[in-house]
Scaffold this active site. Structure first.
Site, PDB file in Angstrom:
ATOM      1  N   LYS A 118     -60.825 -36.416 -25.597  1.00  4.51           N
ATOM      2  CA  LYS A 118     -59.887 -36.078 -26.531  1.00  4.51           C
ATOM      3  C   LYS A 118     -59.721 -37.198 -27.501  1.00  4.51           C
ATOM      4  O   LYS A 118     -59.471 -37.259 -28.909  1.00  4.51           O
ATOM      5  CB  LYS A 118     -58.529 -35.619 -26.104  1.00  4.51           C
ATOM      6  CG  LYS A 118     -57.533 -35.524 -26.998  1.00  4.51           C
ATOM      7  CD  LYS A 118     -56.143 -34.940 -25.975  1.00  4.51           C
ATOM      8  CE  LYS A 118     -55.033 -34.911 -26.813  1.00  4.51           C
ATOM      9  NZ  LYS A 118     -54.026 -34.131 -26.068  1.00  4.51           N
ATOM     10  N   TYR A 128     -55.102 -46.503 -16.925  1.00  7.95           N
ATOM     11  CA  TYR A 128     -53.720 -47.122 -16.951  1.00  7.95           C
ATOM     12  C   TYR A 128     -53.302 -47.160 -15.642  1.00  7.95           C
ATOM     13  O   TYR A 128     -52.076 -47.752 -15.371  1.00  7.95           O
ATOM     14  CB  TYR A 128     -52.760 -46.351 -17.702  1.00  7.95           C
ATOM     15  CG  TYR A 128     -52.605 -46.132 -19.125  1.00  7.95           C
ATOM     16  CD1 TYR A 128     -51.963 -47.173 -19.905  1.00  7.95           C
ATOM     17  CD2 TYR A 128     -53.853 -45.553 -19.630  1.00  7.95           C
ATOM     18  CE1 TYR A 128     -52.188 -47.178 -21.221  1.00  7.95           C
ATOM     19  CE2 TYR A 128     -54.010 -45.653 -21.326  1.00  7.95           C
ATOM     20  CZ  TYR A 128     -53.001 -46.314 -21.903  1.00  7.95           C
ATOM     21  OH  TYR A 128     -53.244 -46.588 -23.327  1.00  7.95           O
ATOM     22  N   GLN A 130     -52.575 -48.787 -12.310  1.00  2.00           N
ATOM     23  CA  GLN A 130     -52.796 -50.334 -11.784  1.00  2.00           C
ATOM     24  C   GLN A 130     -52.937 -50.591 -10.403  1.00  2.00           C
ATOM     25  O   GLN A 130     -53.799 -51.469 -10.224  1.00  2.00           O
ATOM     26  CB  GLN A 130     -51.311 -50.905 -12.234  1.00  2.00           C
ATOM     27  CG  GLN A 130     -50.975 -50.911 -13.745  1.00  2.00           C
ATOM     28  CD  GLN A 130     -49.407 -51.419 -14.119  1.00  2.00           C
ATOM     29  OE1 GLN A 130     -49.014 -51.749 -13.157  1.00  2.00           O
ATOM     30  NE2 GLN A 130     -49.111 -51.654 -15.203  1.00  2.00           N
ATOM     31  N   GLU A 197     -48.837 -50.354  -0.279  1.00  7.80           N
ATOM     32  CA  GLU A 197     -47.758 -49.615  -1.093  1.00  7.80           C
ATOM     33  C   GLU A 197     -46.984 -48.856  -0.436  1.00  7.80           C
ATOM     34  O   GLU A 197     -47.093 -48.565   0.810  1.00  7.80           O
ATOM     35  CB  GLU A 197     -48.502 -49.130  -2.287  1.00  7.80           C
ATOM     36  CG  GLU A 197     -49.322 -50.085  -3.226  1.00  7.80           C
ATOM     37  CD  GLU A 197     -50.011 -49.273  -4.324  1.00  7.80           C
ATOM     38  OE1 GLU A 197     -50.231 -47.856  -4.380  1.00  7.80           O
ATOM     39  OE2 GLU A 197     -50.471 -50.011  -5.282  1.00  7.80           O
ATOM     40  N   HIS A 317     -42.502 -41.953 -11.446  1.00  7.79           N
ATOM     41  CA  HIS A 317     -42.683 -43.138 -10.958  1.00  7.79           C
ATOM     42  C   HIS A 317     -41.478 -44.132 -11.017  1.00  7.79           C
ATOM     43  O   HIS A 317     -40.687 -44.256 -12.292  1.00  7.79           O
ATOM     44  CB  HIS A 317     -43.676 -44.112 -11.839  1.00  7.79           C
ATOM     45  CG  HIS A 317     -44.302 -45.375 -10.976  1.00  7.79           C
ATOM     46  ND1 HIS A 317     -43.601 -46.279 -10.580  1.00  7.79           N
ATOM     47  CD2 HIS A 317     -45.477 -45.272 -10.620  1.00  7.79           C
ATOM     48  CE1 HIS A 317     -44.326 -47.317  -9.818  1.00  7.79           C
ATOM     49  NE2 HIS A 317     -45.537 -46.466  -9.763  1.00  7.79           N
ATOM     50  N   ARG A 372     -42.409 -42.724  -3.160  1.00  6.43           N
ATOM     51  CA  ARG A 372     -41.741 -42.507  -4.449  1.00  6.43           C
ATOM     52  C   ARG A 372     -40.758 -41.666  -4.906  1.00  6.43           C
ATOM     53  O   ARG A 372     -39.726 -42.136  -5.602  1.00  6.43           O
ATOM     54  CB  ARG A 372     -43.124 -42.459  -5.424  1.00  6.43           C
ATOM     55  CG  ARG A 372     -43.997 -43.534  -5.407  1.00  6.43           C
ATOM     56  CD  ARG A 372     -45.023 -43.142  -6.649  1.00  6.43           C
ATOM     57  NE  ARG A 372     -46.019 -44.090  -6.539  1.00  6.43           N
ATOM     58  CZ  ARG A 372     -47.245 -44.244  -7.213  1.00  6.43           C
ATOM     59  NH1 ARG A 372     -47.531 -43.003  -8.029  1.00  6.43           N
ATOM     60  NH2 ARG A 372     -48.072 -45.309  -7.306  1.00  6.43           N
ATOM     61  N   HIS A 433     -44.735 -39.281 -14.463  1.00  4.38           N
ATOM     62  CA  HIS A 433     -45.996 -40.216 -14.114  1.00  4.38           C
ATOM     63  C   HIS A 433     -47.037 -39.374 -13.671  1.00  4.38           C
ATOM     64  O   HIS A 433     -48.353 -39.666 -14.026  1.00  4.38           O
ATOM     65  CB  HIS A 433     -45.583 -41.210 -12.781  1.00  4.38           C
ATOM     66  CG  HIS A 433     -46.724 -42.101 -12.438  1.00  4.38           C
ATOM     67  ND1 HIS A 433     -47.430 -42.941 -13.317  1.00  4.38           N
ATOM     68  CD2 HIS A 433     -47.285 -42.328 -11.262  1.00  4.38           C
ATOM     69  CE1 HIS A 433     -48.175 -43.625 -12.465  1.00  4.38           C
ATOM     70  NE2 HIS A 433     -48.348 -43.351 -11.348  1.00  4.38           N
ATOM     71  N   ARG A 468     -47.212 -37.174  -4.244  1.00  5.11           N
ATOM     72  CA  ARG A 468     -48.414 -37.786  -3.893  1.00  5.11           C
ATOM     73  C   ARG A 468     -48.039 -39.292  -3.472  1.00  5.11           C
ATOM     74  O   ARG A 468     -47.331 -40.005  -3.806  1.00  5.11           O
ATOM     75  CB  ARG A 468     -49.031 -38.128  -5.396  1.00  5.11           C
ATOM     76  CG  ARG A 468     -50.194 -39.001  -5.156  1.00  5.11           C
ATOM     77  CD  ARG A 468     -50.906 -39.220  -6.578  1.00  5.11           C
ATOM     78  NE  ARG A 468     -50.053 -39.699  -7.615  1.00  5.11           N
ATOM     79  CZ  ARG A 468     -50.103 -41.056  -7.676  1.00  5.11           C
ATOM     80  NH1 ARG A 468     -51.135 -42.042  -7.194  1.00  5.11           N
ATOM     81  NH2 ARG A 468     -49.592 -41.788  -8.520  1.00  5.11           N
TER      82      ARG A 468
END
Length: 647
Positions: A118, A128, A130, A197, A317, A372, A433, A468
């Site tokens: 696009k 993006y 991280q 995480e 997020h 999350r 997110h 997720r």
């Protein structure tokens, strides 16, 4: 009627729909457009996905990267070109993130490939990302542990077989990335440095500082540049999939696109199409997604009669940078929120409210390492109770050299605005997110539309369930992009391209005849409508929901869409007209309605979907939500712009 199916099983499989033991129960079908009516039907979960989805479908419808990047502009097109507006390829890939590029590199060994993207090719959600990629690469870790973490985070809505496949095959996909040229952080012993995480019981996150997605994108794009069988078409916006009906089957033959630089409609005819177009974060006003994430793939697939699943599960997020809390405010509003990676909390970051009170232990025994959805709801609750606009994430108690080596990108971004994260806490706020739902896919990335495969965020594979697990998204994209390769090759071998195919559908056109003033007014109104839609979604379909708020959202979205379409057509717009902003807007409307309809169909709180009037998890509702194809296409956003040919 577009329809939602909730199917009962603890062993739910999006690929081969089956039953574990005798646990099959009734499936409920709930209208996703009218939000009323309910049909009860017995489903056998032993059907394969393609057979089942085709059967159901026709019950309801009869119809910062390498500087060498610019060299991709000169890659020769190794396909048969009839003219500049029609291009023929063996494989069309829509999207240039990790899923699309990995797939393109593999199928390019067997034919010509068009990668349709696009904007700039690196402008994807991958770029993006991280934190990193989760994979079992440590002897003390295990596939079973990774599976359990994934299933727990997904609120037990994950498909067990999909989870096992992804967790088992993930390590090999990481090794392939390294072989391609991706460079990940290593410890003093030379082994990969594995971070931890939220939601993970082990250190298993492979990363490149806090710019993992950028590094993966760089490596893949450089490999694509050197592949003579791949042609990349940047600034080509995908408008609609090109489909026909072959008896009871829908078949995909390619895609119509808009070259936004030349304002030319370009038609791609191909034997196989992979949809890897990312998510729909921009249905909300605050999102970590780049501007390209307007749900184009999900909306196109829905219009093309593909089955959609689990759209109510929108991941917010918990920690995006809150610009209002920075010492020096940005001069202009960001196009997308700056992400503060989950790895900051995994590395010991602590959340405080503005009274410097640590609050996460009040909500969950895992505190900052909770999944999350828990952290995002906890922050949301703190902000509402205290009437504050952000909370603080503090990592400054960690050694300075560790902070700067692990989070150089975050440190540099914050320092631009007078904030030193080695000494000061970071102001953060939740932002949209990741879409856990999407186009329903089998274990090989197949859909109910023949010739159409999906991978990445646009797909719903059953891995994520209701939420997720951190760093499982890049992993899923890698695994399913690879799994879609062999069936795509097989389909390509059994398919031939009809050189007259480009004439099967009416052509969409750019509305140059409307004049500059009319187009200016249409664009202005479309931008206003986009902001109104985002505001509705944030207010009524956000982190915490209710039946009343969702019904209000449905009413307001329908009204707003009708007003916008009336405005367009009163100003001379026609059914076959296309423009970037208008087509993005119809995709945003489509995805917003899919989210609302799915949310209204789930009468419980599970994972990312929290309902104040149904606050508990209900075991008998541990069911995926499925939106079946629709015979009722009552809005411009709901219809393919070209006429479906009769073959």
């Amino acid at each position: 009627m577009a329809t939602g199916v909730a199917a009962r099983t603890s062993n739910f499989h999006f690929g081969g729909i089956r039953c574990k033991g005798q646990s099959c129960q009734q499936a409920s079908l709930v209208s996703s457009l009218t939000f009323n009516g309910c049909i009860q039907r017995e489903l056998s979960w032993s059907f394969g996905v393609s057979r089942f989805l085709r059967f159901q479908r026709f019950n309801f419808s009869h119809s910062p990267v390498s500087e060498n990047w610019k060299s991709l502009r000169t890659v020769p097109v190794l396909s048969c070109l009839r003219d500049g507006s029609v291009k023929y390829f063996d494989f069309s890939v829509i999207g240039s993130g990790v899923a699309g590029l990995c797939y393109a590199l593999e199928v390019a060994k067997h034919g010509t490939v068009a990668v349709i993207t696009k904007a700039e090719p690196h402008e994807s959600n991958t770029n993006y990302a991280q934190g990193g990629v989760s994979a079992v690469l440590c002897p003390s870790d295990s596939v079973e542990s990774h599976m359990q973490d994934t299933i727990v985070a997904g609120a037990y809505l994950c498909d067990d077989e999909t989870v096992r496949v992804v967790c088992t095959e993930g390590p090999d996909r990481i090794r392939e990335l390294i072989a391609i040229g991706a460079s990940f952080d290593r410890g003093e012993d030379g082994n990969l440095h594995l971070a931890r995480e939220g939601g993970h019981s082990h250190h298993r996150i492979v990363h490149a500082a806090d710019m993992t997605g950028r590094e993966i994108e760089r490596a893949l794009l450089e490999a694509v540049v050197s592949d003579p069988n791949i042609s990349v078409f940047e600034h080509h916006f995908a408008i609609d999939l090109l489909t026909t009906l072959d008896g009871p089957d829908a078949v995909c033959h390619g895609v119509d696109t808009l070259n936004v630089e030349t304002q030319e409609v370009v038609r791609f005819i191909s034997k196989v199409t992979l949809l890897a177009s990312g998510g729909a974060g921009h249905i909300y006003p605050s999102t970590t997604n780049p501007l390209v994430a307007t749900g184009d793939g999900m909306a196109m697939a829905h219009r093309a009669q593909a089955v959609i699943s689990n759209m109510e599960f929108v991941q917010f997020h918990p920690t995006a940078l809150a610009d209002e809390g920075l010492p020096i405010k940005p001069k202009k509003t960001r196009e997308n929120s700056f992400l503060i990676t989950e790895a900051v909390r995994g590395d010991g970051g602590i959340l405080y409210n503005l009274g410097m009170e640590r609050f996460m232990p009040l909500y969950d025994e895992r505190a900052e390492l909770a999944p999350r959805d828990v952290v995002a709801r906890s922050i949301d609750d703190q902000l509402k109770k205290r009437n504050e606009k952000y909370v603080l994430l503090d990592i400054s108690h960690r050694p300075t050299e560790k902070i700067l080596s692990h989070f150089p990108n975050i440190a540099a971004e914050c320092l631009k605005y007078g904030l030193d994260i080695t000494r000061q806490p970071i102001p953060v706020v939740p932002a949209a997110h990741y879409m856990c739902g999407g186009v329903r896919a089998g274990l090989q990335g197949e859909t109910n539309v023949r010739g159409l495969y999906v991978a990445g965020e646009v797909a719903c594979t059953g891995l994520h369930g209701a939420n997720r697990l951190a760093s499982n998204s890049l992993l899923e994209a890698l695994v399913f992009a690879r799994r879609a390769v062999q069936p795509s090759i097989d389909h390509k071998k059994s398919t031939s391209i009809d050189l007259s195919a480009s004439n099967w559908w009416t052509r969409t056109v750019v509305p140059k005849s409307l004049g500059r003033n009319v187009m200016h007014n249409i664009l202005r109104r479309t931008k206003e409508v986009r902001k109104e839609l985002q505001s509705i979604m944030w207010r009524y379909v956000g982190i915490v929901r209710s039946t009343t708020s969702l019904q209000t959202a449905k009413w307001r979205i329908d009204k707003l869409e009708a007003e916008w379409e009336t405005y367009l057509f009163e100003h001379g717009w026609e059914q076959t007209f296309v423009g970037l902003e208008a087509c993005e807007m119809r995709n945003l409307f489509c995805c917003a309605k899919l989210v609302v309809s799915s949310a209204l169909a789930r009468h419980e709180s599970r994972g990312l979907h929290y309902m104040v009037d149904f606050p508990h998890v209900e075991e008998n509702k541990r069911l995926p939500t499925i939106i079946l194809p629709s015979l009722v296409n009552c809005t411009w956003s709901s219809r393919q712009l070209h006429k479906l040919p009769v073959c």
